[in-house]
Design a protein around this motif. Structure first.
Motif, PDB file in Angstrom:
ATOM      1  N   VAL A 118       0.861  -1.186   0.000  1.00 43.86           N
ATOM      2  CA  VAL A 118       0.000   0.000   0.000  1.00 43.86           C
ATOM      3  C   VAL A 118       0.895   1.232   0.000  1.00 43.86           C
ATOM      4  CG1 VAL A 118      -1.854   1.246   1.167  1.00 43.86           C
ATOM      5  CG2 VAL A 118      -1.754  -1.254   1.317  1.00 43.86           C
ATOM      6  N   LEU A 119       0.689   2.108  -0.975  1.00 46.14           N
ATOM      7  CA  LEU A 119       1.468   3.341  -1.088  1.00 46.14           C
ATOM      8  C   LEU A 119       0.559   4.537  -0.831  1.00 46.14           C
ATOM      9  CD1 LEU A 119       3.371   2.525  -4.421  1.00 46.14           C
ATOM     10  CD2 LEU A 119       4.088   2.004  -2.074  1.00 46.14           C
ATOM     11  N   ASP A 120       0.996   5.428   0.023  1.00 44.68           N
ATOM     12  CA  ASP A 120       0.235   6.654   0.274  1.00 44.68           C
ATOM     13  C   ASP A 120       1.190   7.701   0.824  1.00 44.68           C
ATOM     14  OD1 ASP A 120      -2.971   7.270   0.445  1.00 44.68           O
ATOM     15  OD2 ASP A 120      -1.837   8.536   1.828  1.00 44.68           O
ATOM     16  N   TRP A 121       0.841   8.978   0.611  1.00 46.04           N
ATOM     17  CA  TRP A 121       1.735  10.029   1.093  1.00 46.04           C
ATOM     18  C   TRP A 121       1.352  10.509   2.488  1.00 46.04           C
ATOM     19  CZ3 TRP A 121       0.567  13.815  -3.506  1.00 46.04           C
ATOM     20  CH2 TRP A 121      -0.798  14.067  -3.578  1.00 46.04           C
ATOM     21  N   ALA A 122       0.240  10.015   3.043  1.00 51.09           N
ATOM     22  CA  ALA A 122      -0.207  10.440   4.373  1.00 51.09           C
ATOM     23  C   ALA A 122       0.115   9.352   5.389  1.00 51.09           C
ATOM     24  CB  ALA A 122      -1.703  10.740   4.367  1.00 51.09           C
ATOM     25  N   GLU A 123       1.155   9.562   6.185  1.00 45.89           N
ATOM     26  CA  GLU A 123       1.545   8.565   7.180  1.00 45.89           C
ATOM     27  C   GLU A 123       0.436   8.287   8.194  1.00 45.89           C
ATOM     28  OE1 GLU A 123       3.136   5.685   9.339  1.00 45.89           O
ATOM     29  OE2 GLU A 123       3.887   6.384   7.395  1.00 45.89           O
ATOM     30  N   PRO A 124      -0.363   9.289   8.636  1.00 43.77           N
ATOM     31  CA  PRO A 124      -1.466   8.971   9.554  1.00 43.77           C
ATOM     32  C   PRO A 124      -2.466   7.979   8.960  1.00 43.77           C
ATOM     33  CG  PRO A 124      -1.019  11.323   9.586  1.00 43.77           C
ATOM     34  CD  PRO A 124      -0.216  10.752   8.463  1.00 43.77           C
ATOM     35  N   ALA A 125      -2.706   8.074   7.652  1.00 40.61           N
ATOM     36  CA  ALA A 125      -3.615   7.121   7.003  1.00 40.61           C
ATOM     37  C   ALA A 125      -3.002   5.723   6.996  1.00 40.61           C
ATOM     38  CB  ALA A 125      -3.924   7.571   5.577  1.00 40.61           C
ATOM     39  N   LEU A 126      -1.726   5.637   6.671  1.00 41.93           N
ATOM     40  CA  LEU A 126      -1.053   4.344   6.671  1.00 41.93           C
ATOM     41  C   LEU A 126      -1.043   3.724   8.061  1.00 41.93           C
ATOM     42  CD1 LEU A 126       1.976   5.315   4.407  1.00 41.93           C
ATOM     43  CD2 LEU A 126       0.080   3.820   3.752  1.00 41.93           C
ATOM     44  N   ALA A 127      -0.837   4.556   9.071  1.00 39.27           N
ATOM     45  CA  ALA A 127      -0.803   4.045  10.449  1.00 39.27           C
ATOM     46  C   ALA A 127      -2.142   3.414  10.826  1.00 39.27           C
ATOM     47  CB  ALA A 127      -0.443   5.169  11.414  1.00 39.27           C
ATOM     48  N   LEU A 128      -3.241   4.093  10.479  1.00 38.34           N
ATOM     49  CA  LEU A 128      -4.550   3.526  10.792  1.00 38.34           C
ATOM     50  C   LEU A 128      -4.808   2.294   9.931  1.00 38.34           C
ATOM     51  CD1 LEU A 128      -7.091   3.721  12.464  1.00 38.34           C
ATOM     52  CD2 LEU A 128      -8.091   5.167  10.680  1.00 38.34           C
ATOM     53  N   GLY A 129      -4.342   2.314   8.678  1.00 40.43           N
ATOM     54  CA  GLY A 129      -4.480   1.141   7.831  1.00 40.43           C
ATOM     55  C   GLY A 129      -3.807  -0.075   8.431  1.00 40.43           C
ATOM     56  N   LEU A 141      -3.751  -9.152   4.506  1.00 44.95           N
ATOM     57  CA  LEU A 141      -3.852  -7.830   5.117  1.00 44.95           C
ATOM     58  C   LEU A 141      -2.828  -7.660   6.227  1.00 44.95           C
ATOM     59  CD1 LEU A 141      -7.741  -7.431   5.379  1.00 44.95           C
ATOM     60  CD2 LEU A 141      -6.219  -6.479   3.656  1.00 44.95           C
ATOM     61  N   ARG A 142      -2.710  -8.664   7.054  1.00 42.99           N
ATOM     62  CA  ARG A 142      -1.805  -8.567   8.203  1.00 42.99           C
ATOM     63  C   ARG A 142      -0.347  -8.478   7.761  1.00 42.99           C
ATOM     64  NH1 ARG A 142      -4.534 -10.450  13.060  1.00 42.99           N
ATOM     65  NH2 ARG A 142      -2.528 -11.045  13.942  1.00 42.99           N
ATOM     66  N   ALA A 143      -0.029  -9.060   6.598  1.00 41.95           N
ATOM     67  CA  ALA A 143       1.362  -9.058   6.120  1.00 41.95           C
ATOM     68  C   ALA A 143       1.639  -7.926   5.133  1.00 41.95           C
ATOM     69  CB  ALA A 143       1.673 -10.402   5.463  1.00 41.95           C
ATOM     70  N   ALA A 144       0.668  -7.048   4.894  1.00 45.53           N
ATOM     71  CA  ALA A 144       0.842  -5.994   3.891  1.00 45.53           C
ATOM     72  C   ALA A 144       1.973  -5.046   4.281  1.00 45.53           C
ATOM     73  CB  ALA A 144      -0.461  -5.212   3.728  1.00 45.53           C
ATOM     74  N   ASP A 145       2.624  -4.506   3.255  1.00 44.58           N
ATOM     75  CA  ASP A 145       3.698  -3.524   3.424  1.00 44.58           C
ATOM     76  C   ASP A 145       3.104  -2.138   3.174  1.00 44.58           C
ATOM     77  OD1 ASP A 145       6.085  -2.161   3.562  1.00 44.58           O
ATOM     78  OD2 ASP A 145       6.842  -2.883   1.632  1.00 44.58           O
ATOM     79  N   TRP A 146       3.111  -1.285   4.188  1.00 48.20           N
ATOM     80  CA  TRP A 146       2.511   0.044   4.107  1.00 48.20           C
ATOM     81  C   TRP A 146       3.638   1.071   3.995  1.00 48.20           C
ATOM     82  CZ3 TRP A 146      -2.952   0.265   4.632  1.00 48.20           C
ATOM     83  CH2 TRP A 146      -3.549  -0.956   4.970  1.00 48.20           C
ATOM     84  N   ARG A 147       3.738   1.730   2.838  1.00 43.23           N
ATOM     85  CA  ARG A 147       4.883   2.603   2.563  1.00 43.23           C
ATOM     86  C   ARG A 147       4.435   4.049   2.338  1.00 43.23           C
ATOM     87  NH1 ARG A 147       8.054  -0.727  -2.208  1.00 43.23           N
ATOM     88  NH2 ARG A 147       8.053  -2.796  -1.214  1.00 43.23           N
ATOM     89  N   GLN A 148       5.090   4.976   3.022  1.00 46.50           N
ATOM     90  CA  GLN A 148       4.831   6.391   2.774  1.00 46.50           C
ATOM     91  C   GLN A 148       5.553   6.786   1.486  1.00 46.50           C
ATOM     92  OE1 GLN A 148       6.163   9.182   5.757  1.00 46.50           O
ATOM     93  NE2 GLN A 148       4.666  10.725   5.105  1.00 46.50           N
ATOM     94  N   THR A 149       4.795   7.236   0.499  1.00 41.43           N
ATOM     95  CA  THR A 149       5.330   7.550  -0.823  1.00 41.43           C
ATOM     96  C   THR A 149       4.573   8.733  -1.404  1.00 41.43           C
ATOM     97  OG1 THR A 149       5.730   5.178  -1.179  1.00 41.43           O
ATOM     98  CG2 THR A 149       5.821   6.610  -3.120  1.00 41.43           C
ATOM     99  N   ARG A 150       5.294   9.646  -1.986  1.00 37.18           N
ATOM    100  CA  ARG A 150       4.632  10.771  -2.631  1.00 37.18           C
ATOM    101  C   ARG A 150       4.029  10.312  -3.962  1.00 37.18           C
ATOM    102  NH1 ARG A 150       4.358  16.102  -1.929  1.00 37.18           N
ATOM    103  NH2 ARG A 150       3.986  17.431  -3.749  1.00 37.18           N
ATOM    104  N   ILE A 151       2.764  10.649  -4.189  1.00 36.97           N
ATOM    105  CA  ILE A 151       2.071  10.248  -5.414  1.00 36.97           C
ATOM    106  C   ILE A 151       2.137  11.412  -6.393  1.00 36.97           C
ATOM    107  CG2 ILE A 151      -0.032   9.255  -6.375  1.00 36.97           C
ATOM    108  CD1 ILE A 151       1.228   7.598  -4.111  1.00 36.97           C
TER     109      ILE A 151
END
Length: 334
Positions: A118-129, A141-151
């Protein structure tokens, strides 16, 4: 999550996870954040900055938008699955995924294991994800990689079987939108893009569809063909609706008392491999009248067409009474 919760259908599991991580959120704070988000999503000015700014924004977004986004993306992914029988993604990249609605939708569509990013530029969103995923019983879902990335236009994606981009294009400048679709086409074996079911959302989907076709993709859904959309621009727009069950938390944040709502969305699903798109798709809510059903269709050979199915058609008439907006027509046998 206890074993009983992990056995829930994914939509119910998502509501349970939302209720757990959002327990104690002050309603007034959530309502204020929702008001700002509504203004943002209904506006016409794209932004090159994250819409979700902090934890309260993200919590409000999850309660306000995540169930609807999940149902819209699930409908698009199920249409892709119908057009590609026997195929399942072994890897999934979700661009602008935020709190993860699209990866929940993928888990509801395919039982096979997959790697998920999962790529997103909002770290708070990734944290809740991450929190929501941890509360699920789903390994992907539990093993997903959540990465802060500028879109933006500089984004580089890893190669994957499935790339999803849901409710993201509106937040980007025209240059960044074009670059994102180009990059998704470069790296994905299947690309699914979902936007709000508005006239401008439809136009963004049509632009993305044209890009994907030019890049060598075949349209799997919703269109029954790879040709030009038969809708004259400015006169109508192609969109669909997904029924969303609203939890008590959802109703509290959004207001209103109905136990459901209909999420309007436009989408395109395209693949590099062979696809078996519908011969025709129902493009409006069927009109059921005495002894007949009126179906507005987009067809492979005849463009837009209205079929009238009467009792004289026997089994086909019974099927028409049960068909829904967005379904294939005629329904698959068996």
């Amino acid at each position: 999550m206890n074993p009983a919760e992990s056995a829930l259908p994914t939509a119910e599991a998502l509501r349970a996870a939302l209720a757990g991580v959002l327990d104690g959120l002050p309603p007034k704070q959530a309502a204020q954040a929702v008001d700002r988000l509504i203004a943002n999503y209904r506006g016409t000015t794209p932004t090159d900055a994250p819409v979700l700014r902090d934890r309260s924004d993200v919590a409000a977004y999850a309660a306000y938008r995540m169930p609807a986004t999940f149902e819209a993306v699930r409908a698009a992914l199920e249409a892709l699955a119908d057009a590609t029988p026997g195929w399942a993604p072994g890897s999934h990249v979700d661009v602008g995924g935020g709190t993860g609605a699209a990866v929940w939708a993928a888990d509801a569509t395919w039982a096979e294991p997959r790697t998920t990013t999962v790529l997103d530029w909002a770290e708070p969103a990734l944290a809740l994800g991450r929190e929501l995923a941890a509360a699920s019983g789903a390994p992907a879902l539990r093993a997903a990689d959540w990465r802060q990335t500028r879109i933006d236009a500089a984004l580089k994606l890893p190669e994957s079987d499935l790339v999803t981009v849901s409710y993201v294009l509106k937040e980007l400048t025209e240059r960044d939108r074009t670059a994102l679709v180009t990059e998704a086409a470069r790296t994905g074996q299947a690309v699914v893009i979902v936007e709000p079911g508005t006239p401008d959302g439809y136009l963004r989907i049509i632009e993305a569809r044209d890009q994907l076709i030019a890049a060598g993709y075949r349209i799997a859904a919703p269109c029954p063909h790879d040709g030009a959309c038969p809708i004259e621009r400015g006169t109508d727009w192609c969109h669909f609706a997904a029924r969303v069950s609203r939890s008590s938390l959802h109703r509290q944040v959004k207001g209103g008392s109905l136990p459901y709502e209909d999420e309007k969305f436009s989408y395109v699903a395209a693949v590099r491999s062979d696809a078996h798109p519908a011969g025709a798709r129902v493009t409006r809510k069927p009109q059921i009248r005495k002894g007949q059903v009126l179906l507005d269709l987009c067809t492979r050979d005849d463009g837009l067409r209205r079929d009238t199915v009467t009792k004289r058609h026997g089994a086909l008439y019974r099927a028409a009474r049960d068909v829904a907006w967005g379904d294939t027509w005629p329904p698959p046998e068996g």
